[in-house]
Design an enzyme around this catalytic site. Structure first.
Site, mmCIF file in Angstrom:
data_model
loop_
_atom_site.group_PDB
_atom_site.id
_atom_site.type_symbol
_atom_site.label_atom_id
_atom_site.label_comp_id
_atom_site.label_asym_id
_atom_site.label_seq_id
_atom_site.Cartn_x
_atom_site.Cartn_y
_atom_site.Cartn_z
ATOM 1 N N ARG A 130 -42.435 66.021 93.752
ATOM 2 C CA ARG A 130 -41.465 67.005 93.250
ATOM 3 C C ARG A 130 -41.873 67.621 91.907
ATOM 4 O O ARG A 130 -41.024 68.095 91.152
ATOM 5 C CB ARG A 130 -40.067 66.404 93.120
ATOM 6 N N LYS A 229 -51.168 89.785 78.327
ATOM 7 C CA LYS A 229 -50.423 89.264 79.491
ATOM 8 C C LYS A 229 -49.263 88.383 79.026
ATOM 9 O O LYS A 229 -48.149 88.491 79.539
ATOM 10 C CB LYS A 229 -51.335 88.489 80.453
HETATM 11 N N1 LIG Z 1 -51.389 83.191 89.837
HETATM 12 C C1 LIG Z 1 -51.617 84.408 89.430
HETATM 13 O O1 LIG Z 1 -50.866 84.970 88.644
HETATM 14 C C2 LIG Z 1 -52.845 85.117 89.931
HETATM 15 C C3 LIG Z 1 -53.258 86.314 89.336
HETATM 16 C C4 LIG Z 1 -54.423 86.913 89.792
HETATM 17 C C5 LIG Z 1 -55.167 86.327 90.811
HETATM 18 N N2 LIG Z 1 -54.736 85.163 91.374
HETATM 19 C C6 LIG Z 1 -55.511 84.517 92.452
HETATM 20 O O2 LIG Z 1 -56.793 84.195 91.943
HETATM 21 C C7 LIG Z 1 -57.717 84.139 93.024
HETATM 22 C C8 LIG Z 1 -58.977 84.863 92.637
HETATM 23 O O3 LIG Z 1 -59.526 84.212 91.513
HETATM 24 P P1 LIG Z 1 -61.068 84.395 91.113
HETATM 25 O O4 LIG Z 1 -61.400 85.817 91.061
HETATM 26 O O5 LIG Z 1 -61.271 83.565 89.918
HETATM 27 O O6 LIG Z 1 -61.835 83.835 92.401
HETATM 28 P P2 LIG Z 1 -62.310 82.370 92.861
HETATM 29 O O7 LIG Z 1 -61.478 81.315 92.280
HETATM 30 O O8 LIG Z 1 -62.414 82.429 94.345
HETATM 31 O O9 LIG Z 1 -63.775 82.280 92.206
HETATM 32 C C9 LIG Z 1 -64.775 83.177 92.598
HETATM 33 C C10 LIG Z 1 -66.096 82.464 92.908
HETATM 34 O O10 LIG Z 1 -66.705 82.039 91.683
HETATM 35 C C11 LIG Z 1 -67.040 80.651 91.745
HETATM 36 N N3 LIG Z 1 -66.964 80.167 90.364
HETATM 37 C C12 LIG Z 1 -65.868 79.930 89.629
HETATM 38 N N4 LIG Z 1 -66.197 79.648 88.375
HETATM 39 C C13 LIG Z 1 -67.540 79.659 88.310
HETATM 40 C C14 LIG Z 1 -68.478 79.460 87.255
HETATM 41 N N5 LIG Z 1 -68.096 79.212 86.002
HETATM 42 N N6 LIG Z 1 -69.796 79.548 87.563
HETATM 43 C C15 LIG Z 1 -70.211 79.855 88.830
HETATM 44 N N7 LIG Z 1 -69.359 80.077 89.846
HETATM 45 C C16 LIG Z 1 -68.047 79.983 89.580
HETATM 46 C C17 LIG Z 1 -66.049 80.073 92.698
HETATM 47 O O11 LIG Z 1 -66.506 78.865 93.247
HETATM 48 C C18 LIG Z 1 -65.923 81.209 93.734
HETATM 49 O O12 LIG Z 1 -66.974 81.126 94.660
HETATM 50 C C19 LIG Z 1 -57.025 84.754 94.229
HETATM 51 O O13 LIG Z 1 -56.676 83.730 95.125
HETATM 52 C C20 LIG Z 1 -55.774 85.392 93.634
HETATM 53 O O14 LIG Z 1 -54.691 85.401 94.540
HETATM 54 C C21 LIG Z 1 -53.605 84.554 90.941
#
Ligand SMILES: NC(=O)c1ccc[n+]([C@@H]2O[C@H](COP(=O)([O-])OP(=O)(O)OC[C@H]3O[C@@H](n4cnc5c(N)ncnc54)[C@H](O)[C@@H]3O)[C@@H](O)[C@H]2O)c1
Ligand SMILES: [Zn+2]
Length: 368
Positions: A130, A229
């Site tokens: 929870r 933000k």
């Molecule tokens: N909660 C929120 O307010 C909010 C806002 C925006 C996006 N999101 C979510 O975030 C996600 C997208 O996040 P993202 O763009 O970070 O993508 P992701 O988490 O899929 O990461 C992108 C790629 O980079 C790799 N990676 C991460 N850090 C690394 C590093 N330091 N070195 C090498 N590789 C690395 C990951 O393994 C992945 O393959 C989506 O699911 C989206 O819905 C959430």
């Protein structure tokens, strides 16, 4: 907030996030992980949640070492990478493994990864026993400036992204920009889509973003985007009004992402096109002049991001856009800039636009 000159040694900056009743600290810089020990106090054990590519990077290894120094790490849970880790099936698996490892409602979840990991691990923390406390250690530019902030956590359903989730703010967000050194260039650029969005919302950031050229932002610029933000989220913790500003570029952007079947364009690339679209639509409506459009497009292309998409894709994006969940009974509502004074603009939400103006803007952002 402190800002540093270029020549100063990299420092770790601290921001205070406030969201309704919740308060948490956001750290950005090489010492960002230092508070983990204090945060772990009073928790019986830690669970580190990450994904394979991140666990193999220096940043992932540093985070795991910091967690092990901070407390007893009872489980390191490795999710499938990206959206594959954001499912109910993976949530069930993760919660079961945490239980088997002896984690309790007094345990602390430490999420180490991009937005996919922070979303999934945050939702795991929101629901395990929870709700347990969690700390976000974002390792992508997008998760540092966006996903890890604001307390939104979620997993996907096969039919819809982020369809099952909860508001569960972390205890802290600890971002070490050195993580960006191992991040693929396209992922850095994707994060730049959101950075440019902040600069268009807060033109005071524009010069700093323009000076970046191809480089990744430093701690100071990341902290400025985060502050933007956090300021908006603080004003509107439950997303009734001002938080819609953060959707600048996202209405058309989501259409572009969907039209490209979520493969052709990254989120940040699609948002970049959506930002150009928002300025062009605002110009069609007489809200801004051609100079504002030119300035916005220069910032977007300067970050190596697109301002045009092929004509067929633009049309498909426009058709898909009307399915956007932000559609209200009175039609699509837009987040659009409006001229203020000689050269600046501010951004407003809930703006209506005639179909003809939208169609004209679609034509303008259509390449060959
Ligand atoms: N909660 C929120 O307010 C909010 C806002 C925006 C996006 N999101 C979510 O975030 C996600 C997208 O996040 P993202 O763009 O970070 O993508 P992701 O988490 O899929 O990461 C992108 C790629 O980079 C790799 N990676 C991460 N850090 C690394 C590093 N330091 N070195 C090498 N590789 C690395 C990951 O393994 C992945 O393959 C989506 O699911 C989206 O819905 C959430
Ligand atoms: Zn976004």
């Amino acid at each position: 907030m402190a800002t540093k000159t270029r020549t100063a040694a990299p420092a770790t900056l601290t921001l205070q996030a406030r969201q309704g009743q919740h308060r948490y600290e956001v750290r950005v810089g090489p010492e960002a992980l230092a508070p983990l020990a204090a945060l772990a106090k009073g928790h019986d054990a830690l669970a580190v949640v990450t994904c394979l590519p991140v666990s193999r990077t220096p940043a992932g290894r540093r985070a795991l070492a910091a967690a092990r120094q901070a407390g007893r790490v009872a489980r390191v849970h490795v999710l499938p990478d990206g959206e594959a880790g954001k499912t109910l099936a993976e949530l069930e698996k993760a919660a079961s493994r945490l239980l088997e490892a002896g984690l309790t409602r007094r345990s602390l979840v430490v999420a180490v990864g991009g937005g996919a990991v922070t979303d999934a691990a945050g939702f795991l923390a929101a629901t395990f026993m929870r709700g347990v406390a969690w700390v976000a250690v974002p390792t992508t530019l997008l998760s540092m400036v966006d996903a890890a902030l604001g307390g939104k956590t979620a997993v996907n359903l096969p039919v819809a992204k982020n369809a099952v989730g909860a508001f569960h703010p972390p205890r802290a967000v600890l971002a070490d920009p050195r993580a960006l050194r191992s991040l693929p260039e396209r992922e850095v650029r994707s994060g730049m889509g959101e950075v440019v969005k902040y600069a268009l919302l807060e033109p005071g950031l524009m010069a700093r973003v323009a000076a970046l050229r191809d480089g990744a932002p430093d701690a100071a610029l990341i902290a400025q985007c985060m502050a933007e933000k956090l300021r908006v989220v603080e004003q509107d913790p439950s997303e009734q009004g001002a938080r819609k500003l953060l959707n600048l570029g996202h209405t058309f952007g989501h259409g572009v992402e969907a039209a490209g079947k979520f493969e052709r364009y990254t989120h940040g690339e699609a948002v970049a096109v959506g930002l150009a679209f928002a300025f062009r639509l605002a110009a069609q409506l007489g809200r801004v002049g051609p100079l504002a459009v030119a300035e916005a497009e220069a910032a977007i292309t300067g970050a190596g991001l697109p301002v045009r998409v092929p004509r067929a894709l633009a049309r498909r994006a426009a058709a898909l856009m009307v399915h956007d969940k932000k559609r209200t009974a009175s039609g699509l509502r837009w987040v659009l800039p409006v001229q203020r004074g000689g050269s600046g603009w501010t951004v407003e939400w809930d703006v209506a636009a005639a179909d003809g103006a939208v169609a004209a803007a679609v034509a303008e952002i259509s390449g060959r």
